[in-house]
Design a protein around this motif. Structure first.
Motif, PDB file in Angstrom:
ATOM      1  N   LEU A   1       0.775  -1.184  -0.134  1.00 23.51           N
ATOM      2  CA  LEU A   1      -0.070  -0.051   0.094  1.00 23.51           C
ATOM      3  C   LEU A   1       0.766   1.336   0.142  1.00 23.51           C
ATOM      4  CD1 LEU A   1      -0.001   1.344   3.391  1.00 23.51           C
ATOM      5  CD2 LEU A   1      -1.050  -1.005   3.687  1.00 23.51           C
ATOM      6  N   TYR A   2       0.366   2.165  -0.557  1.00 27.30           N
ATOM      7  CA  TYR A   2       1.060   3.688  -0.513  1.00 27.30           C
ATOM      8  C   TYR A   2      -0.105   4.593  -0.908  1.00 27.30           C
ATOM      9  CZ  TYR A   2       1.752   4.478  -5.414  1.00 27.30           C
ATOM     10  OH  TYR A   2       1.391   4.889  -6.645  1.00 27.30           O
ATOM     11  N   LYS A   3       0.089   5.948  -0.308  1.00 31.14           N
ATOM     12  CA  LYS A   3      -0.530   7.166  -0.792  1.00 31.14           C
ATOM     13  C   LYS A   3       0.187   8.312  -0.250  1.00 31.14           C
ATOM     14  CE  LYS A   3      -4.966   9.622  -0.684  1.00 31.14           C
ATOM     15  NZ  LYS A   3      -6.159   9.679  -0.171  1.00 31.14           N
ATOM     16  N   PHE A   4       0.495   9.096  -1.353  1.00 26.68           N
ATOM     17  CA  PHE A   4       0.905  10.424  -1.179  1.00 26.68           C
ATOM     18  C   PHE A   4       0.034  11.408  -0.792  1.00 26.68           C
ATOM     19  CE2 PHE A   4       4.390   8.696  -3.784  1.00 26.68           C
ATOM     20  CZ  PHE A   4       5.374   9.021  -3.376  1.00 26.68           C
ATOM     21  N   VAL A   5      -0.014  11.737   0.620  1.00 29.62           N
ATOM     22  CA  VAL A   5      -1.116  12.880   0.879  1.00 29.62           C
ATOM     23  C   VAL A   5      -0.309  13.463   2.128  1.00 29.62           C
ATOM     24  CG1 VAL A   5      -1.969  11.366   2.729  1.00 29.62           C
ATOM     25  CG2 VAL A   5      -3.385  12.898   2.050  1.00 29.62           C
ATOM     26  N   LYS A   6      -0.699  14.667   2.256  1.00 28.35           N
ATOM     27  CA  LYS A   6      -0.226  15.702   3.278  1.00 28.35           C
ATOM     28  C   LYS A   6      -0.849  15.523   4.583  1.00 28.35           C
ATOM     29  CE  LYS A   6       2.509  18.132   0.506  1.00 28.35           C
ATOM     30  NZ  LYS A   6       3.858  18.155   0.697  1.00 28.35           N
ATOM     31  N   ILE A   7      -0.013  15.129   5.735  1.00 27.26           N
ATOM     32  CA  ILE A   7      -0.354  14.683   6.802  1.00 27.26           C
ATOM     33  C   ILE A   7       0.296  15.796   7.900  1.00 27.26           C
ATOM     34  CG2 ILE A   7      -0.519  12.974   8.741  1.00 27.26           C
ATOM     35  CD1 ILE A   7      -0.102  10.986   6.694  1.00 27.26           C
ATOM     36  N   PRO A   8      -0.394  16.476   8.627  1.00 31.56           N
ATOM     37  CA  PRO A   8       0.042  17.504   9.508  1.00 31.56           C
ATOM     38  C   PRO A   8       1.027  16.605  10.720  1.00 31.56           C
ATOM     39  CG  PRO A   8      -2.267  18.020   9.596  1.00 31.56           C
ATOM     40  CD  PRO A   8      -2.026  16.688   8.913  1.00 31.56           C
ATOM     41  N   SER A   9       2.280  17.402  10.628  1.00 34.16           N
ATOM     42  CA  SER A   9       3.222  16.720  11.500  1.00 34.16           C
ATOM     43  C   SER A   9       2.782  16.305  12.830  1.00 34.16           C
ATOM     44  CB  SER A   9       4.578  17.470  11.707  1.00 34.16           C
ATOM     45  OG  SER A   9       4.552  18.863  12.167  1.00 34.16           O
ATOM     46  N   GLU A  10       2.179  17.292  13.506  1.00 34.89           N
ATOM     47  CA  GLU A  10       1.714  17.044  14.887  1.00 34.89           C
ATOM     48  C   GLU A  10       0.529  15.934  15.223  1.00 34.89           C
ATOM     49  OE1 GLU A  10      -1.269  20.218  13.230  1.00 34.89           O
ATOM     50  OE2 GLU A  10       1.092  19.806  13.078  1.00 34.89           O
ATOM     51  N   GLU A  11      -0.010  15.434  13.936  1.00 36.80           N
ATOM     52  CA  GLU A  11      -0.705  14.533  14.010  1.00 36.80           C
ATOM     53  C   GLU A  11      -0.160  12.857  13.743  1.00 36.80           C
ATOM     54  OE1 GLU A  11      -4.485  14.714  11.693  1.00 36.80           O
ATOM     55  OE2 GLU A  11      -4.415  16.768  11.881  1.00 36.80           O
TER      56      GLU A  11
ATOM     57  N   LYS B   1       6.193  -3.255  12.479  1.00 36.41           N
ATOM     58  CA  LYS B   1       6.627  -2.141  12.615  1.00 36.41           C
ATOM     59  C   LYS B   1       6.049  -0.977  12.082  1.00 36.41           C
ATOM     60  CE  LYS B   1      11.415  -4.368  12.457  1.00 36.41           C
ATOM     61  NZ  LYS B   1      12.803  -4.409  11.808  1.00 36.41           N
ATOM     62  N   VAL B   2       5.733   0.114  12.945  1.00 40.45           N
ATOM     63  CA  VAL B   2       5.028   1.196  12.233  1.00 40.45           C
ATOM     64  C   VAL B   2       5.955   2.411  12.637  1.00 40.45           C
ATOM     65  CG1 VAL B   2       3.345   2.693  12.329  1.00 40.45           C
ATOM     66  CG2 VAL B   2       3.013   0.152  12.597  1.00 40.45           C
ATOM     67  N   LYS B   3       6.722   2.883  11.463  1.00 42.04           N
ATOM     68  CA  LYS B   3       7.821   4.169  11.720  1.00 42.04           C
ATOM     69  C   LYS B   3       7.546   5.479  11.311  1.00 42.04           C
ATOM     70  CE  LYS B   3      11.531   0.313  11.213  1.00 42.04           C
ATOM     71  NZ  LYS B   3      12.798   0.124  10.300  1.00 42.04           N
ATOM     72  N   ILE B   4       7.948   6.426  11.863  1.00 39.23           N
ATOM     73  CA  ILE B   4       7.622   7.613  11.569  1.00 39.23           C
ATOM     74  C   ILE B   4       9.262   8.284  10.652  1.00 39.23           C
ATOM     75  CG2 ILE B   4       7.788  10.183  12.404  1.00 39.23           C
ATOM     76  CD1 ILE B   4       5.637   9.186  14.550  1.00 39.23           C
ATOM     77  N   LYS B   5       9.007   8.556   9.583  1.00 37.95           N
ATOM     78  CA  LYS B   5      10.039   8.950   8.835  1.00 37.95           C
ATOM     79  C   LYS B   5       9.870  10.183   8.183  1.00 37.95           C
ATOM     80  CE  LYS B   5      12.325   5.071   8.487  1.00 37.95           C
ATOM     81  NZ  LYS B   5      14.034   5.020   8.766  1.00 37.95           N
ATOM     82  N   LYS B   6      11.123  10.842   7.559  1.00 42.07           N
ATOM     83  CA  LYS B   6      11.220  11.989   7.036  1.00 42.07           C
ATOM     84  C   LYS B   6      10.465  12.212   5.515  1.00 42.07           C
ATOM     85  CE  LYS B   6      13.461  16.389   6.152  1.00 42.07           C
ATOM     86  NZ  LYS B   6      14.492  17.021   6.499  1.00 42.07           N
ATOM     87  N   GLU B   7      10.521  10.986   5.012  1.00 38.18           N
ATOM     88  CA  GLU B   7      10.126  10.603   3.708  1.00 38.18           C
ATOM     89  C   GLU B   7       9.448   9.232   3.536  1.00 38.18           C
ATOM     90  OE1 GLU B   7      12.206  12.862   0.091  1.00 38.18           O
ATOM     91  OE2 GLU B   7      13.745  11.864   1.638  1.00 38.18           O
ATOM     92  N   ILE B   8       8.466   8.751   2.727  1.00 38.23           N
ATOM     93  CA  ILE B   8       8.123   7.585   2.640  1.00 38.23           C
ATOM     94  C   ILE B   8       8.881   6.791   1.581  1.00 38.23           C
ATOM     95  CG2 ILE B   8       5.617   7.725   3.695  1.00 38.23           C
ATOM     96  CD1 ILE B   8       4.595   7.846   0.837  1.00 38.23           C
ATOM     97  N   VAL B   9       9.253   7.604   0.863  1.00 45.38           N
ATOM     98  CA  VAL B   9      10.430   7.066  -0.043  1.00 45.38           C
ATOM     99  C   VAL B   9      11.606   8.109  -0.563  1.00 45.38           C
ATOM    100  CG1 VAL B   9       9.106   7.746  -2.279  1.00 45.38           C
ATOM    101  CG2 VAL B   9      10.776   5.714  -2.408  1.00 45.38           C
ATOM    102  N   THR B  10      12.820   7.671  -0.301  1.00 43.43           N
ATOM    103  CA  THR B  10      13.802   8.808  -0.168  1.00 43.43           C
ATOM    104  C   THR B  10      14.542   8.754  -1.716  1.00 43.43           C
ATOM    105  OG1 THR B  10      14.292   8.499   2.279  1.00 43.43           O
ATOM    106  CG2 THR B  10      16.044   9.649   0.666  1.00 43.43           C
TER     107      THR B  10
END
Length: 390
Positions: free
Chosen positions: A20-30, A106-115
């Motif tokens: 799965l994947y989706k490019f979508v803007k997610i507020p950082s605080e959420e 594993k559910v990880k927070i990253k700077k990008e979902i694909v670098t």
């Protein structure tokens, strides 16, 4: 061939593999609370795999027993994703296996979902992009290539001598399978791709259209075998020889996310002239193989590398019977590779036999002994301590 231990079976049910994947803007605080929510939902169905979350969206592959999720007509995971405010319309690809193909969740927070490329930070040497990368906004929600369905339309692009088809995956993935007539960028990682793309575009501009009526051909001079260059641009001897200017560019990757980002960069950075259209394969190779169960009618040759215990899949998304993974370097290795004198199970293969030091090899040997012992006892060497009911 790459079959997980029978102890990975859950309740006798077949497993759903969900990419799965989706490019979508997610507020950082959420993002932190969203991470916790996703992990809670996935643990309810005993899912395993990896999910990446970033401000630009979500990406990952997970597996879970079909009966844990409610069955094929009512999948709790898909229902959750498709009804979430951020993930509605998420791109998914489903296949099936007899056993779990991941050890843990594993559910990880990253700077990008694909670098891609690297961060544009001239003050920090470690964050500079590899080679040249344009300072432009990469946002697939605003700009990306035109989708091409994984059928006749894509096959026609592969057959068109005036279209350059580019495989955006890494060279070790391409070695076991690729499309007919596709260009291999010879990258060790996706960070090298922007620099390669700009250099390739320069070659296209310089090409003499009247010289040879062929598309690009691979430069076969290179003898590079190691990964020492993975923080450097692709060497010139590994660049393709361009003999004709393209009328269109078509890109593809495993599941669609890398080529979606690469076409976004291609257009935003104006890598090619604006009159050259840029396409990409919708759903990637996985969608194509799913739509082409008969390999005789397919433009795909070989198998498709995947980042899980299956190692590779074939037409119809069937698990590979030919490839396994070296447990030391994770490179795909064939049945022939495992018959070589330089192959030591769990320790080294022909790709990494000279790169690992004695200390690492001793550690790999001990790990393999522990794995063999666990398997002989019918248990798992690697497990998820958070998995419910374990």
């Amino acid at each position: 061939m790459s079959t997980p231990a029978t102890s990975n079976k859950l309740n006798g049910s077949r497993h759903i593999v969900l990419a799965l994947y989706k490019f979508v803007k997610i507020p950082s605080e959420e993002i932190p609370s969203l991470k916790a929510q996703i992990e809670e939902k996935l643990r309810l169905v005993k899912a395993r795999g990896t999910i990446l979350l970033a401000e630009e969206g979500i990406n990952g592959t997970i597996c879970y027993a079909e009966n844990e999720a409610g069955g094929p007509s009512h999948d709790l995971v898909k229902d959750y994703l498709n009804n979430h405010e951020y993930f509605m319309g998420i791109r998914t690809r489903t296949s099936y296996t007899d056993t779990a193909i991941f050890h843990r969740l594993k559910v990880k927070i990253k700077k990008e979902i694909v670098t891609i490329g690297g961060e544009i930070d001239e003050t920090d040497e470690s964050k500079k992009p590899i080679g040249y990368m344009s300072k432009c906004e990469i946002d697939p929600n605003k700009m990306k290539g035109t989708y091409v369905k994984p059928g006749k339309e894509w096959d026609d692009l592969c057959d068109d001598p005036d279209v350059v088809v580019i495989d955006t995956r890494n060279k070790y993935e391409i070695e076991i399978g690729t499309f007919e007539n596709a260009i291999n960028p010879n990258t060790d990682n996706f960070r090298q791709f922007p620099d390669w793309l700009h250099r390739f575009a320069d070659k296209c501009k310089e090409a003499n259209e009247e010289e040879v009526p062929d598309r690009c051909v691979l430069n076969t001079k290179s003898t590079t075998e190691d990964n020492a260059r993975n923080n450097n641009p692709v060497p010139e001897e590994d660049m393709p020889i361009v003999r004709k200017k393209p009328k269109a560019i078509a890109m593809y990757c495993t599941g669609g996310i890398r080529c979606e980002k690469s076409t976004s960069y291609t257009l935003a950075a104006e890598v090619f002239p604006k009159d050259i259209p840029v396409y990409h394969l919708e759903g990637g190779v996985l969608a194509y193989l799913d739509a082409h169960p008969d390999e005789k009618k397919s433009k795909w040759k070989g198998e498709c590398f995947v980042f899980d215990q299956r190692v590779a899949v074939t037409h119809g998304l069937k698990p590979s019977e030919k490839y396994n993974a070296c447990h030391a370097c994770r490179r795909p290795i064939s049945t022939e590779d495992m018959q070589r004198d330089d192959y030591v199970k769990g320790v080294s293969c022909r790709y990494c036999k000279d790169s690992a030091n004695d200390k690492s090899k001793q550690r790999f040997e001990m790990r393999q002994k522990q794995m063999d012992l666990a398997q002989s006892k019918g248990s798992r060497h690697i497990h998820d301590p958070k998995e419910l009911n374990e």
